[in-house]
Design a protein around this motif. Structure first.
Motif, PDB file in Angstrom:
ATOM      1  N   ASN A   1      19.696 -21.702 -55.167  1.00  0.00           N
ATOM      2  CA  ASN A   1      20.727 -22.441 -54.423  1.00  0.00           C
ATOM      3  C   ASN A   1      22.049 -21.714 -54.647  1.00  0.00           C
ATOM      4  O   ASN A   1      22.453 -21.473 -55.792  1.00  0.00           O
ATOM      5  CB  ASN A   1      20.844 -23.886 -54.915  1.00  0.00           C
ATOM      6  N   ASN A   2      22.679 -21.350 -53.540  1.00  0.00           N
ATOM      7  CA  ASN A   2      23.954 -20.624 -53.631  1.00  0.00           C
ATOM      8  C   ASN A   2      24.972 -21.386 -52.780  1.00  0.00           C
ATOM      9  O   ASN A   2      25.074 -21.173 -51.574  1.00  0.00           O
ATOM     10  CB  ASN A   2      23.784 -19.194 -53.116  1.00  0.00           C
ATOM     11  N   ALA A   3      25.711 -22.312 -53.404  1.00  0.00           N
ATOM     12  CA  ALA A   3      26.659 -23.170 -52.700  1.00  0.00           C
ATOM     13  C   ALA A   3      28.084 -22.703 -52.975  1.00  0.00           C
ATOM     14  O   ALA A   3      28.368 -22.119 -54.029  1.00  0.00           O
ATOM     15  CB  ALA A   3      26.485 -24.622 -53.140  1.00  0.00           C
ATOM     16  N   SER A   4      28.973 -22.990 -51.988  1.00  0.00           N
ATOM     17  CA  SER A   4      30.359 -22.574 -52.159  1.00  0.00           C
ATOM     18  C   SER A   4      31.294 -23.545 -51.457  1.00  0.00           C
ATOM     19  O   SER A   4      30.919 -24.218 -50.498  1.00  0.00           O
ATOM     20  CB  SER A   4      30.577 -21.164 -51.609  1.00  0.00           C
ATOM     21  N   LEU A   5      32.541 -23.575 -51.923  1.00  0.00           N
ATOM     22  CA  LEU A   5      33.587 -24.401 -51.346  1.00  0.00           C
ATOM     23  C   LEU A   5      34.897 -23.640 -51.454  1.00  0.00           C
ATOM     24  O   LEU A   5      35.230 -23.104 -52.517  1.00  0.00           O
ATOM     25  CB  LEU A   5      33.690 -25.738 -52.085  1.00  0.00           C
ATOM     26  N   SER A   6      35.631 -23.574 -50.313  1.00  0.00           N
ATOM     27  CA  SER A   6      36.849 -22.773 -50.294  1.00  0.00           C
ATOM     28  C   SER A   6      37.954 -23.519 -49.555  1.00  0.00           C
ATOM     29  O   SER A   6      37.723 -24.078 -48.483  1.00  0.00           O
ATOM     30  CB  SER A   6      36.582 -21.419 -49.612  1.00  0.00           C
ATOM     31  N   LEU A   7      39.152 -23.506 -50.144  1.00  0.00           N
ATOM     32  CA  LEU A   7      40.345 -24.065 -49.516  1.00  0.00           C
ATOM     33  C   LEU A   7      41.266 -22.899 -49.181  1.00  0.00           C
ATOM     34  O   LEU A   7      41.626 -22.105 -50.052  1.00  0.00           O
ATOM     35  CB  LEU A   7      41.036 -25.044 -50.460  1.00  0.00           C
ATOM     36  N   PHE A   8      41.644 -22.793 -47.885  1.00  0.00           N
ATOM     37  CA  PHE A   8      42.341 -21.597 -47.424  1.00  0.00           C
ATOM     38  C   PHE A   8      43.529 -22.009 -46.555  1.00  0.00           C
ATOM     39  O   PHE A   8      43.392 -22.798 -45.621  1.00  0.00           O
ATOM     40  CB  PHE A   8      41.369 -20.726 -46.615  1.00  0.00           C
ATOM     41  N   ALA A   9      44.717 -21.488 -46.879  1.00  0.00           N
ATOM     42  CA  ALA A   9      45.923 -21.735 -46.081  1.00  0.00           C
ATOM     43  C   ALA A   9      46.507 -20.401 -45.651  1.00  0.00           C
ATOM     44  O   ALA A   9      46.516 -19.440 -46.424  1.00  0.00           O
ATOM     45  CB  ALA A   9      46.944 -22.535 -46.891  1.00  0.00           C
ATOM     46  N   GLN A  10      47.000 -20.350 -44.371  1.00  0.00           N
ATOM     47  CA  GLN A  10      47.583 -19.107 -43.890  1.00  0.00           C
ATOM     48  C   GLN A  10      48.801 -19.376 -43.014  1.00  0.00           C
ATOM     49  O   GLN A  10      48.943 -20.446 -42.427  1.00  0.00           O
ATOM     50  CB  GLN A  10      46.561 -18.293 -43.109  1.00  0.00           C
TER      51      GLN A  10
ATOM     52  N   GLY B   1      32.891 -24.575 -46.490  1.00  0.00           N
ATOM     53  CA  GLY B   1      31.898 -24.864 -47.518  1.00  0.00           C
ATOM     54  C   GLY B   1      30.488 -24.579 -47.070  1.00  0.00           C
ATOM     55  O   GLY B   1      30.205 -24.521 -45.867  1.00  0.00           O
ATOM     56  N   LYS B   2      29.629 -24.413 -48.016  1.00  0.00           N
ATOM     57  CA  LYS B   2      28.190 -24.296 -47.785  1.00  0.00           C
ATOM     58  C   LYS B   2      27.502 -25.058 -48.902  1.00  0.00           C
ATOM     59  O   LYS B   2      27.310 -24.560 -50.022  1.00  0.00           O
ATOM     60  CB  LYS B   2      27.759 -22.829 -47.774  1.00  0.00           C
ATOM     61  N   ILE B   3      27.179 -26.295 -48.616  1.00  0.00           N
ATOM     62  CA  ILE B   3      26.592 -27.181 -49.619  1.00  0.00           C
ATOM     63  C   ILE B   3      25.468 -27.968 -48.956  1.00  0.00           C
ATOM     64  O   ILE B   3      25.733 -28.785 -48.060  1.00  0.00           O
ATOM     65  CB  ILE B   3      27.640 -28.168 -50.176  1.00  0.00           C
ATOM     66  N   PRO B   4      24.216 -27.779 -49.349  1.00  0.00           N
ATOM     67  CA  PRO B   4      23.747 -26.753 -50.298  1.00  0.00           C
ATOM     68  C   PRO B   4      23.487 -25.438 -49.574  1.00  0.00           C
ATOM     69  O   PRO B   4      23.575 -25.362 -48.361  1.00  0.00           O
ATOM     70  CB  PRO B   4      22.441 -27.344 -50.801  1.00  0.00           C
TER      71      PRO B   4
ATOM     72  N   PHE C   1      20.369 -23.749 -50.247  1.00  0.00           N
ATOM     73  CA  PHE C   1      19.059 -23.645 -50.904  1.00  0.00           C
ATOM     74  C   PHE C   1      18.179 -22.623 -50.187  1.00  0.00           C
ATOM     75  O   PHE C   1      18.156 -22.532 -48.970  1.00  0.00           O
ATOM     76  CB  PHE C   1      18.390 -25.008 -50.904  1.00  0.00           C
ATOM     77  N   PHE C   2      17.414 -21.843 -51.027  1.00  0.00           N
ATOM     78  CA  PHE C   2      16.510 -20.828 -50.501  1.00  0.00           C
ATOM     79  C   PHE C   2      15.281 -20.767 -51.393  1.00  0.00           C
ATOM     80  O   PHE C   2      15.389 -20.602 -52.617  1.00  0.00           O
ATOM     81  CB  PHE C   2      17.211 -19.468 -50.494  1.00  0.00           C
ATOM     82  N   SER C   3      14.096 -20.900 -50.833  1.00  0.00           N
ATOM     83  CA  SER C   3      12.852 -20.815 -51.599  1.00  0.00           C
ATOM     84  C   SER C   3      11.832 -20.058 -50.765  1.00  0.00           C
ATOM     85  O   SER C   3      11.471 -20.490 -49.667  1.00  0.00           O
ATOM     86  CB  SER C   3      12.331 -22.214 -51.937  1.00  0.00           C
ATOM     87  N   SER C   4      11.405 -18.894 -51.296  1.00  0.00           N
ATOM     88  CA  SER C   4      10.478 -18.062 -50.541  1.00  0.00           C
ATOM     89  C   SER C   4       9.907 -16.999 -51.476  1.00  0.00           C
ATOM     90  O   SER C   4      10.152 -16.996 -52.682  1.00  0.00           O
ATOM     91  CB  SER C   4      11.214 -17.419 -49.371  1.00  0.00           C
ATOM     92  N   SER C   5       9.162 -16.097 -50.841  1.00  0.00           N
ATOM     93  CA  SER C   5       8.649 -14.933 -51.566  1.00  0.00           C
ATOM     94  C   SER C   5       9.445 -13.724 -51.107  1.00  0.00           C
ATOM     95  O   SER C   5       9.508 -13.438 -49.909  1.00  0.00           O
ATOM     96  CB  SER C   5       7.159 -14.728 -51.267  1.00  0.00           C
TER      97      SER C   5
ATOM     98  N   GLN D   1      32.158 -21.170 -56.494  1.00  0.00           N
ATOM     99  CA  GLN D   1      30.793 -20.890 -56.073  1.00  0.00           C
ATOM    100  C   GLN D   1      29.837 -21.286 -57.191  1.00  0.00           C
ATOM    101  O   GLN D   1      30.099 -21.028 -58.384  1.00  0.00           O
ATOM    102  CB  GLN D   1      30.639 -19.407 -55.752  1.00  0.00           C
ATOM    103  N   ARG D   2      28.722 -21.897 -56.831  1.00  0.00           N
ATOM    104  CA  ARG D   2      27.712 -22.291 -57.812  1.00  0.00           C
ATOM    105  C   ARG D   2      26.383 -21.641 -57.430  1.00  0.00           C
ATOM    106  O   ARG D   2      25.942 -21.732 -56.282  1.00  0.00           O
ATOM    107  CB  ARG D   2      27.561 -23.806 -57.844  1.00  0.00           C
ATOM    108  N   PHE D   3      25.768 -21.023 -58.427  1.00  0.00           N
ATOM    109  CA  PHE D   3      24.480 -20.360 -58.209  1.00  0.00           C
ATOM    110  C   PHE D   3      23.436 -20.983 -59.125  1.00  0.00           C
ATOM    111  O   PHE D   3      23.615 -21.052 -60.358  1.00  0.00           O
ATOM    112  CB  PHE D   3      24.587 -18.864 -58.502  1.00  0.00           C
ATOM    113  N   ASP D   4      22.327 -21.448 -58.551  1.00  0.00           N
ATOM    114  CA  ASP D   4      21.200 -22.009 -59.315  1.00  0.00           C
ATOM    115  C   ASP D   4      19.962 -21.165 -59.072  1.00  0.00           C
ATOM    116  O   ASP D   4      19.585 -20.944 -57.912  1.00  0.00           O
ATOM    117  CB  ASP D   4      20.922 -23.447 -58.883  1.00  0.00           C
ATOM    118  N   ASP D   5      19.358 -20.730 -60.145  1.00  0.00           N
ATOM    119  CA  ASP D   5      18.078 -20.025 -60.058  1.00  0.00           C
ATOM    120  C   ASP D   5      17.024 -20.955 -60.632  1.00  0.00           C
ATOM    121  O   ASP D   5      16.887 -21.095 -61.853  1.00  0.00           O
ATOM    122  CB  ASP D   5      18.135 -18.717 -60.841  1.00  0.00           C
TER     123      ASP D   5
END
Length: 483
Positions: free
Chosen positions: A98-107, A71-74, A76-80, A124-128
């Protein structure tokens, strides 16, 4: 005459009670028991065995399905940032996202083919925040396989090597403990040898002090020369020097033994001399058979051959054509809400075949494969030579032990005769029947035969425990050694 007779009786009593000066409170069996339980070597052997068990447990777990949550929560990115415009120019604008993600993986790995099967689900959730916009993208389910073609199958070789490596470690543990016994036995006899030397030196000092007094009386009576008395004084001084040296050697031997045992020696500790065992008839062929069956090197040879064969397979795969097939099937969708992703996802399909074919390598592939083959042949030759040397060592050790069984009896008989001769020489010297030179020769012969007996007994027990170590077999009890 009465005085001389009393002195003779004193010498005889002191000599015959030589072994009864101290009561032993530790024996070889007790030292070996401590060695098996308390030494660093035995602890290290146990830890190495446990490490091997954990390595095997790690391997076994790698054969089972694995489940991961990433996962990557949050995010967040704010810049020029530089934003490319429709006309191709760039403008630097404020970006807040904000570009957050969550993944469940089995192998699951497949050792037979080297493939990897997997099942995946992610969202995946993307917030602008600049434009107040929110989007979702998700894969409710994805099933796939990654199959190397012409590649090196590491899992297949691990499956062959892991049980062999574990077996080698278990057998090595037994031999490590047995080696601990062998070292403890050697150090124990070093103490016995040093203790015997000290007893001899102490007795010689006392005997020479008594003889000096007798010599002084005889010198006054004119029965001996001053030269003979000086010879006794030299013998006394030599005895004192030997006693001081023997004291140090005994202290050093005791410290070496108890340092190895990782314990402290008790005060005033004495050591009993073990008797030889009843005669053991050992068949050379059986001893070699036991060595070839029980030694950890035999399993090590199996492992080395497998590793050499694995190296050949790895080199062939690395220097030849390589390809990888990847295929997956699943459901995916992007939407403005999470519920829409799972209500109406569309079908997702992926299929790819990647490959790499060497065209010109200037002989690298040929040399690499030849090198691997030479390593394999060298391993075979080395194993053959080491096996022959092992067999030869076992046969020689069997013959050595058989010889030492007889040598111990012979040395014991020689020691008894030398002690009798010294007692007679001692009595005759006091009576003035022999010279100081003859008495000195008898004394030194007696001392040497005592040392020879202890040394031969040491060689006997060292040879026996070396034979156990070399074969993994207890010939006294006719059974395989296990711990």
């Amino acid at each position: 005459m009465i005085k001389y007779t009393f002195v003779v009786l004193f010498f005889l009593s002191m000599f015959l009670n030589f072994h009864a000066e101290a009561q032993s409170n530790i024996d070889l069996e007790e030292v070996l028991r401590i060695a098996r339980k308390s030494t660093f070597a035995s602890t290290n052997a146990d830890q190495q065995k446990q490490i091997a068990k954990q390595d095997y447990a790690i391997f076994k777990s790698s054969l089972k399905p694995a489940l991961f949550l990433d996962g990557k929560i949050p995010g967040f990115f704010s810049s020029s940032s530089a934003i490319t415009q429709p006309n191709g120019t760039i403008e630097f604008q404020r970006v807040s996202q904000n570009n957050a993600s969550l993944s469940l993986f089995a192998q699951q790995s497949i050792p037979l083919t080297g493939a990897t099967l997997f099942v995946q689900s992610n969202i995946q959730r993307f917030d602008d925040f600049t434009f107040n916009n929110r989007l979702y993208n998700g894969v409710p389910l994805r099933i796939g396989i990654s199959q190397p073609i012409f590649g090196f199958n590491q899992m297949k070789w691990n499956k062959q090597l892991a049980p062999v490596t574990l077996k080698e470690a278990n057998v090595q543990y037994t031999f490590d403990i047995e080696n601990t016994q062998f070292q403890a036995n050697f150090l124990y006899f070093q103490v016995l040898i040093a203790e015997e030397d000290r007893k001899i030196s102490k007795l010689n000092t006392e005997v020479n002090e008594r003889l000096i007094k007798i010599a002084e009386e005889r010198l006054e009576l004119g029965k001996i020369s001053k030269d003979e008395k000086l010879q006794l004084e030299i013998e006394l001084e030599n005895a004192k020097v030997n006693l001081r040296s023997a004291d140090y050697q005994l202290q050093a031997a005791e410290r070496n033994l108890w340092t190895f045992l990782s314990e402290k020696a008790g005060p005033g500790l004495s050591y009993s001399i073990p008797d030889p065992m009843s005669e053991i008839l050992i068949d050379e062929d059986k001893a070699v058979e036991m060595a070839m069956k029980n030694r950890p090197e035999i399993i090590s040879y199996q492992r080395q051959l497998l590793e050499a064969e694995r190296n050949i397979a790895q080199v062939k795969a690395a220097t030849g054509p390589q390809a990888n097939l990847f295929a997956s099937f699943g459901l995916a969708r992007g939407a403005e809400s999470v519920s829409e992703i799972y209500r109406g996802p569309f079908t997702e399909q992926q299929l790819s075949l990647t490959f790499s074919v060497p065209i010109v390598d200037w002989g690298k592939r040929k040399s690499s494969r030849m090198q691997a083959q030479i390593v394999h042949e060298n391993t075979l030759a080395s194993i053959k030579q080491e096996t022959a040397e092992m067999e030869n060592s076992v046969r020689l050790k069997v013959r050595e032990f058989s010889m030492l069984q007889r040598a111990v009896k012979d040395q014991e008989a020689i020691r008894t005769l030398a002690e009798k001769r010294f007692n007679i020489a001692n009595e005759r010297y006091v009576l003035g029947a022999i010279s100081i030179t003859d008495w000195t020769l008898a004394q030194r012969e007696k001392d040497q035969t005592r040392r020879n007996y202890i040394q031969t007994l040491s060689n006997y027990w060292n040879s026996y425990y070396a034979l156990r170590l070399m074969t993994g077999f207890d010939f006294a009890n006719n059974q395989k050694i296990t711990y």
